[in-house]
Design a protein around this motif. Structure first.
Motif, PDB file in Angstrom:
ATOM      1  N   THR A  28       0.800  -1.232   0.000  1.00 55.03           N
ATOM      2  CA  THR A  28       0.000   0.000   0.000  1.00 55.03           C
ATOM      3  C   THR A  28       0.827   1.274   0.000  1.00 55.03           C
ATOM      4  O   THR A  28       0.282   2.351  -0.173  1.00 55.03           O
ATOM      5  N   GLY A  29       2.126   1.155   0.252  1.00 59.30           N
ATOM      6  CA  GLY A  29       2.977   2.328   0.319  1.00 59.30           C
ATOM      7  C   GLY A  29       3.130   2.879   1.720  1.00 59.30           C
ATOM      8  O   GLY A  29       3.912   3.781   1.966  1.00 59.30           O
ATOM      9  N   ARG A  30       2.395   2.296   2.668  1.00 59.77           N
ATOM     10  CA  ARG A  30       2.456   2.740   4.055  1.00 59.77           C
ATOM     11  C   ARG A  30       2.004   1.596   4.946  1.00 59.77           C
ATOM     12  O   ARG A  30       0.978   0.987   4.711  1.00 59.77           O
ATOM     13  N   GLY A  31       2.759   1.331   5.978  1.00 59.30           N
ATOM     14  CA  GLY A  31       2.376   0.290   6.920  1.00 59.30           C
ATOM     15  C   GLY A  31       1.617   0.854   8.097  1.00 59.30           C
ATOM     16  O   GLY A  31       1.649   2.057   8.350  1.00 59.30           O
ATOM     17  N   PRO A  32       0.922   0.004   8.827  1.00 62.23           N
ATOM     18  CA  PRO A  32       0.222   0.441  10.029  1.00 62.23           C
ATOM     19  C   PRO A  32       1.220   0.906  11.090  1.00 62.23           C
ATOM     20  O   PRO A  32       2.386   0.501  11.073  1.00 62.23           O
ATOM     21  N   THR A  33       0.757   1.742  12.020  1.00 64.79           N
ATOM     22  CA  THR A  33       1.654   2.230  13.061  1.00 64.79           C
ATOM     23  C   THR A  33       1.671   1.324  14.285  1.00 64.79           C
ATOM     24  O   THR A  33       2.590   1.410  15.093  1.00 64.79           O
ATOM     25  N   LYS A  34       0.668   0.454  14.425  1.00 64.28           N
ATOM     26  CA  LYS A  34       0.627  -0.475  15.546  1.00 64.28           C
ATOM     27  C   LYS A  34       0.214  -1.855  15.046  1.00 64.28           C
ATOM     28  O   LYS A  34      -0.664  -1.970  14.189  1.00 64.28           O
ATOM     29  N   ALA A  35       0.854  -2.872  15.612  1.00 64.05           N
ATOM     30  CA  ALA A  35       0.500  -4.250  15.276  1.00 64.05           C
ATOM     31  C   ALA A  35       0.686  -5.110  16.512  1.00 64.05           C
ATOM     32  O   ALA A  35       1.667  -4.959  17.238  1.00 64.05           O
ATOM     33  N   ARG A  36      -0.259  -5.996  16.742  1.00 65.12           N
ATOM     34  CA  ARG A  36      -0.162  -6.929  17.865  1.00 65.12           C
ATOM     35  C   ARG A  36      -0.560  -8.300  17.370  1.00 65.12           C
ATOM     36  O   ARG A  36      -1.627  -8.483  16.788  1.00 65.12           O
ATOM     37  N   THR A  37       0.314  -9.266  17.607  1.00 61.41           N
ATOM     38  CA  THR A  37       0.106 -10.627  17.122  1.00 61.41           C
ATOM     39  C   THR A  37      -0.102 -11.580  18.282  1.00 61.41           C
ATOM     40  O   THR A  37       0.616 -11.526  19.280  1.00 61.41           O
ATOM     41  N   PHE A  45      -3.098 -14.562  14.786  1.00 62.01           N
ATOM     42  CA  PHE A  45      -4.077 -13.488  14.679  1.00 62.01           C
ATOM     43  C   PHE A  45      -3.338 -12.168  14.855  1.00 62.01           C
ATOM     44  O   PHE A  45      -2.709 -11.946  15.890  1.00 62.01           O
ATOM     45  N   VAL A  46      -3.380 -11.302  13.824  1.00 62.60           N
ATOM     46  CA  VAL A  46      -2.668 -10.032  13.857  1.00 62.60           C
ATOM     47  C   VAL A  46      -3.687  -8.892  13.787  1.00 62.60           C
ATOM     48  O   VAL A  46      -4.483  -8.829  12.852  1.00 62.60           O
ATOM     49  N   VAL A  47      -3.658  -8.008  14.788  1.00 58.70           N
ATOM     50  CA  VAL A  47      -4.523  -6.828  14.810  1.00 58.70           C
ATOM     51  C   VAL A  47      -3.645  -5.622  14.497  1.00 58.70           C
ATOM     52  O   VAL A  47      -2.606  -5.415  15.127  1.00 58.70           O
TER      53      VAL A  47
END
Length: 121
Positions: A28-37, A45-47
């Motif tokens: 997408t050209g930009r990743g999320p700023t927070k990730a929790r697996t 499961f990744v939020v």
């Protein structure tokens, strides 16, 4: 493949979070700023939070949220095989199912990887 049993659970979860964030950034050209697996016996499961690009936010603000969700689903199909392979390498188990979805407000996404059963299951 490296077995997830050779990594502390937190280390494996962090590695998977980083893998998914990088895959989304490539797509997408930009990743999320927070990730929790969360890693379980039969799946991962990744939020993700703060996933939308400036362009997607602009479209959403203009009433085009459905178009943004449709585009996200297309990107998820494109990245499915590559990110599944990366999760397989990290966990040492085959991904037998992949599900992904997004939510606009709040800006959230989930990536779910269903793993092949452990031997004996």
């Amino acid at each position: 493949m490296t077995s997830h049993r050779e990594h502390p659970t937190g280390e494996l979860a962090a590695a998977i979070s980083n893998t998914v964030v990088r895959a989304l950034a490539r797509t997408t050209g930009r990743g999320p700023t927070k990730a929790r697996t969360t890693v379980g016996d039969n799946g991962v499961f990744v939020v993700l939070q703060d996933t939308l690009t400036v362009g997607e936010r602009t479209l959403t603000d203009a009433g085009e949220a459905q178009a943004v969700l449709d585009l996200r689903r297309r990107w998820q199909r494109v990245m499915e095989s590559e990110v599944s392979r990366e999760v397989e390498q990290l966990t040492g188990r085959k991904v037998v199912g992949f599900m992904s979805d997004n939510h606009i407000d709040p800006d959230l996404a989930v990536e779910v990887f269903v793993l092949e059963p452990l031997s004996g299951e």
